[in-house]
Design a protein around this motif. Structure first.
Motif, PDB file in Angstrom:
ATOM      1  N   HIS A   1      -7.577  -4.113  -5.468  1.00 49.52           N
ATOM      2  CA  HIS A   1      -7.037  -5.164  -4.612  1.00 49.52           C
ATOM      3  C   HIS A   1      -8.164  -5.970  -3.990  1.00 49.52           C
ATOM      4  O   HIS A   1      -9.295  -5.506  -3.885  1.00 49.52           O
ATOM      5  CB  HIS A   1      -6.099  -4.588  -3.544  1.00 49.52           C
TER       6      HIS A   1
ATOM      7  N   ASP B   1       0.856  -1.185   0.000  1.00 51.06           N
ATOM      8  CA  ASP B   1       0.000   0.000   0.000  1.00 51.06           C
ATOM      9  C   ASP B   1       0.893   1.236   0.000  1.00 51.06           C
ATOM     10  O   ASP B   1       1.842   1.333   0.788  1.00 51.06           O
ATOM     11  CB  ASP B   1      -0.905  -0.022   1.231  1.00 51.06           C
TER      12      ASP B   1
ATOM     13  N   ARG C   1      -0.890  -5.656  -0.082  1.00 49.46           N
ATOM     14  CA  ARG C   1      -2.142  -5.665  -0.830  1.00 49.46           C
ATOM     15  C   ARG C   1      -1.994  -6.683  -1.946  1.00 49.46           C
ATOM     16  O   ARG C   1      -0.927  -6.817  -2.546  1.00 49.46           O
ATOM     17  CB  ARG C   1      -2.435  -4.297  -1.456  1.00 49.46           C
ATOM     18  N   TYR C   2      -3.065  -7.390  -2.210  1.00 45.71           N
ATOM     19  CA  TYR C   2      -3.069  -8.404  -3.259  1.00 45.71           C
ATOM     20  C   TYR C   2      -3.875  -7.831  -4.410  1.00 45.71           C
ATOM     21  O   TYR C   2      -5.093  -7.716  -4.336  1.00 45.71           O
ATOM     22  CB  TYR C   2      -3.599  -9.724  -2.696  1.00 45.71           C
ATOM     23  N   VAL C   3      -3.159  -7.424  -5.457  1.00 43.98           N
ATOM     24  CA  VAL C   3      -3.686  -6.564  -6.514  1.00 43.98           C
ATOM     25  C   VAL C   3      -3.970  -7.358  -7.778  1.00 43.98           C
ATOM     26  O   VAL C   3      -3.123  -8.116  -8.258  1.00 43.98           O
ATOM     27  CB  VAL C   3      -2.678  -5.424  -6.806  1.00 43.98           C
TER      28      VAL C   3
END
Length: 70
Positions: free
Chosen positions: A56, A29, A36-38
């Motif tokens: 995300h 972030d 964060r899993y984007v």
């Protein structure tokens, strides 16, 4: 009403999904540094890959994070 530019981005995301050109990337972030899993669309420019972030994945229970339209 959903703005036109958001609809266009969604269509780009759908095309990437249809073509198998999506990636899930672990990023940080920009404000907090938290992971964060984007969800990204993957493009190519010659021999280079280009990643376009679309959003995300929600932490915790997404049903608690969002309210449906009324």
């Amino acid at each position: 009403m959903i703005p036109d530019h958001i609809r266009a981005n969604f269509q780009t995301l759908m095309r990437a999904a249809e073509n198998g050109d999506l990636a899930l990337m672990e990023c940080s972030d920009a404000e907090t540094g938290a992971p964060r899993y984007v969800i990204c669309a993957v493009g190519r420019n010659g021999g280079e890959y280009l990643f376009t972030p679309f959003g995300h994945l929600a932490e915790g229970n997404p049903y608690e994070a969002y309210r449906p339209p009324e």
